[in-house]
Enzyme design. Structure first.
Site, PDB file in Angstrom:
ATOM      1  N   ASP A  79      -1.218   0.968   6.406  1.00  0.00           N
ATOM      2  CA  ASP A  79      -0.739   2.265   5.908  1.00  0.00           C
ATOM      3  C   ASP A  79       0.277   2.785   6.936  1.00  0.00           C
ATOM      4  O   ASP A  79       0.621   2.077   7.887  1.00  0.00           O
ATOM      5  CB  ASP A  79      -1.911   3.233   5.682  1.00  0.00           C
ATOM      6  CG  ASP A  79      -2.518   3.723   6.996  1.00  0.00           C
ATOM      7  OD1 ASP A  79      -2.239   3.110   8.059  1.00  0.00           O
ATOM      8  OD2 ASP A  79      -3.252   4.714   6.971  1.00  0.00           O
TER       9      ASP A  79
ATOM     10  N   TYR B 102      -1.285  -1.857  -0.468  1.00  0.00           N
ATOM     11  CA  TYR B 102      -2.133  -1.149   0.485  1.00  0.00           C
ATOM     12  C   TYR B 102      -3.516  -0.888  -0.113  1.00  0.00           C
ATOM     13  O   TYR B 102      -4.538  -1.226   0.496  1.00  0.00           O
ATOM     14  CB  TYR B 102      -1.499   0.189   0.933  1.00  0.00           C
ATOM     15  CG  TYR B 102      -2.540   1.008   1.632  1.00  0.00           C
ATOM     16  CD1 TYR B 102      -2.918   0.696   2.927  1.00  0.00           C
ATOM     17  CD2 TYR B 102      -3.242   2.018   0.956  1.00  0.00           C
ATOM     18  CE1 TYR B 102      -3.956   1.373   3.556  1.00  0.00           C
ATOM     19  CE2 TYR B 102      -4.279   2.695   1.571  1.00  0.00           C
ATOM     20  CZ  TYR B 102      -4.622   2.369   2.871  1.00  0.00           C
ATOM     21  OH  TYR B 102      -5.658   3.021   3.481  1.00  0.00           O
TER      22      TYR B 102
ATOM     23  N   CYS C 126       0.568  -3.416  25.112  1.00  0.00           N
ATOM     24  CA  CYS C 126       1.536  -2.855  24.152  1.00  0.00           C
ATOM     25  C   CYS C 126       2.975  -3.073  24.620  1.00  0.00           C
ATOM     26  O   CYS C 126       3.358  -2.651  25.714  1.00  0.00           O
ATOM     27  CB  CYS C 126       1.270  -1.364  23.964  1.00  0.00           C
ATOM     28  SG  CYS C 126       2.444  -0.598  22.838  1.00  0.00           S
TER      29      CYS C 126
ATOM     30  N   CYS D 232      -4.944   5.042  25.265  1.00  0.00           N
ATOM     31  CA  CYS D 232      -4.937   4.016  24.222  1.00  0.00           C
ATOM     32  C   CYS D 232      -5.596   2.710  24.694  1.00  0.00           C
ATOM     33  O   CYS D 232      -5.252   2.184  25.760  1.00  0.00           O
ATOM     34  CB  CYS D 232      -3.496   3.744  23.808  1.00  0.00           C
ATOM     35  SG  CYS D 232      -3.373   2.477  22.545  1.00  0.00           S
TER      36      CYS D 232
ATOM     37  N   CYS E  53      -1.826   7.071  18.745  1.00  0.00           N
ATOM     38  CA  CYS E  53      -0.464   6.524  18.633  1.00  0.00           C
ATOM     39  C   CYS E  53       0.297   7.350  17.594  1.00  0.00           C
ATOM     40  O   CYS E  53       0.771   6.851  16.584  1.00  0.00           O
ATOM     41  CB  CYS E  53      -0.539   5.052  18.222  1.00  0.00           C
ATOM     42  SG  CYS E  53       1.034   4.194  18.428  1.00  0.00           S
TER      43      CYS E  53
ATOM     44  N   CYS F 112      -0.432   7.296  25.248  1.00  0.00           N
ATOM     45  CA  CYS F 112      -0.616   5.905  25.686  1.00  0.00           C
ATOM     46  C   CYS F 112      -1.695   5.778  26.765  1.00  0.00           C
ATOM     47  O   CYS F 112      -2.405   4.771  26.818  1.00  0.00           O
ATOM     48  CB  CYS F 112       0.702   5.336  26.188  1.00  0.00           C
ATOM     49  SG  CYS F 112       1.966   5.330  24.896  1.00  0.00           S
TER      50      CYS F 112
ATOM     51  N   GLU G 168      -9.173   6.272  -1.428  1.00  0.00           N
ATOM     52  CA  GLU G 168      -7.876   5.680  -1.080  1.00  0.00           C
ATOM     53  C   GLU G 168      -6.751   6.255  -1.950  1.00  0.00           C
ATOM     54  O   GLU G 168      -5.656   6.494  -1.469  1.00  0.00           O
ATOM     55  CB  GLU G 168      -7.926   4.156  -1.225  1.00  0.00           C
ATOM     56  CG  GLU G 168      -8.719   3.465  -0.131  1.00  0.00           C
ATOM     57  CD  GLU G 168      -8.230   3.808   1.270  1.00  0.00           C
ATOM     58  OE1 GLU G 168      -7.042   4.106   1.439  1.00  0.00           O
ATOM     59  OE2 GLU G 168      -9.059   3.803   2.197  1.00  0.00           O
TER      60      GLU G 168
HETATM   61  S1  SF4 Z   1       0.146   2.111  24.111  1.00  0.00           S
HETATM   62 FE1  SF4 Z   1       1.323   1.405  22.348  1.00  0.00          FE
HETATM   63  S2  SF4 Z   1      -0.128   1.410  20.679  1.00  0.00           S
HETATM   64 FE2  SF4 Z   1      -1.026   2.634  22.306  1.00  0.00          FE
HETATM   65  S3  SF4 Z   1      -0.420   4.751  21.916  1.00  0.00           S
HETATM   66 FE3  SF4 Z   1       1.122   3.888  23.252  1.00  0.00          FE
HETATM   67  S4  SF4 Z   1       2.703   3.102  21.903  1.00  0.00           S
HETATM   68 FE4  SF4 Z   1       0.876   3.399  20.672  1.00  0.00          FE
END
Ligand code: SF4
Length: 312
Positions: free
Chosen positions: A133, A115, A198, A192, A182, A189, A35
């Site tokens: 982070d 952190y 989101c 994701c 992200c 997205c 870390e």
């Molecule tokens: S959906 Fe939201 S969390 Fe996922 S990559 Fe896109 S902006 Fe980032």
């Protein structure tokens, strides 16, 4: 929330970076060391070079505590931000054999901030706490649409989002999601696992707009004095290179000019000029060039030696 957690963990299972050595250990010293190293250094450099080399030299907290500071700084050579090495060493000397297990106690140790304390507790002890982070902050800000949110707000949202059943994997998943999907520009997205819920996905880049860094240009002049295979170095008095060996500063004299190179350090963009130097102060340290890798020198000094073919 359960479904979101499930999807995130399923994504982590198949796409996460499971090969990182500090993720496959329950040795708290190893987790702590990783870390600290990862704070300002890229994952690949830490994994492939500095982490294994450092552990070979200082395999335990006890070994680190007993080592002279000069050896610790030398092992940190090239990583930059040397206060990290000094604090790591001080912490080892305070705790000697084992790190505390709570954030409150960890925060009392040199160089351990919010952190790092939370990362040690989450990754090492599976405590159900948030870890934030840069990568996780970006995911949280976008997911909850926290435009211009203060740091404390981001931590609060990360806390509300923690998966109490699997906090370690949850935090590591968010970290990898921020680093692989992200990403700051053009987040992916469509790939994701948080996409459906989101709130920030349509204007994702709004959440990562930053002020432009103001860089400062600086010229530095150093002297190279070599006698009998040894180079003259001085103990630095500058805060950023405290307790490290550096080249002596000189006034530039044209006929002694050797070479010039560029170097970046935090906000500084340096032009480093090297000059032949015949006479040095009496208190310089003469370091054998063949042993230069064992000396606590900065990456700037390393670069200077390489530019003159005095080191690999
Ligand atoms: S959906 Fe939201 S969390 Fe996922 S990559 Fe896109 S902006 Fe980032």
């Amino acid at each position: 929330m359960k479904q979101v957690h499930k999807r995130l963990l399923a994504w982590y299972e198949t796409q996460g970076r499971h090969d990182l050595p500090w993720r496959n250990t329950d040795n708290m010293y190893h987790i702590y060391l990783s870390e600290i190293m990862l704070q300002q250094t890229q994952v690949n450099r830490v994994r492939d070079e500095y982490y294994p080399q450092f552990l070979e030299k200082f395999p335990s907290l006890e070994a680190l505590a007993k080592a002279p500071q000069e050896k610790v700084l030398s092992a940190w050579s090239g990583l930059g931000y040397y206060s990290r090495a000094r604090n790591l060493h001080k912490t080892a000397q305070i705790v000697q054999t084992a790190l505390p297990k709570t954030q409150e106690e960890l925060l009392k140790l040199p160089g351990i901030g919010r952190y790092t304390a939370s990362a040690i507790c989450s990754f090492g002890h599976e405590q159900a706490i948030p870890v934030v982070d840069t990568n996780i902050a970006r995911v949280i800000k976008r997911y909850f649409a926290l435009l211009e949110a203060k740091e404390s707000r981001v931590w609060e949202n990360a806390r509300a989002f923690v998966n109490a059943q699997a906090p370690r994997a949850h935090n590591l998943a968010l970290m990898d999601l921020g680093s692989l999907v992200c990403v700051p520009k053009n987040p992916k997205c469509a790939e994701c696992p948080l996409e459906a819920e989101c709130l920030g996905k349509t204007e994702a880049e709004l959440y990562t707009q930053r002020k432009k860094t103001q860089y400062e240009a600086l010229d530095l002049f150093y002297g190279i004095c070599i006698q009998n295979g040894k180079i003259a170095l001085e103990l630095s008095t500058e805060k950023m290179y405290k307790d490290m060996l550096v080249l002596p500063r000189v006034e530039p004299i044209e006929e002694d000019f050797l070479t010039v190179f560029k170097h970046s350090y935090t906000k500084y963009r340096l032009q480093v000029y090297l000059y032949r130097l015949e006479e040095v102060r009496e208190d310089v340290r003469w370091v054998e060039l063949k042993n230069i890798k064992e000396a606590p020198i900065s990456s700037l000094t390393q670069k200077a030696l390489i530019s003159l073919d005095l080191s690999e």
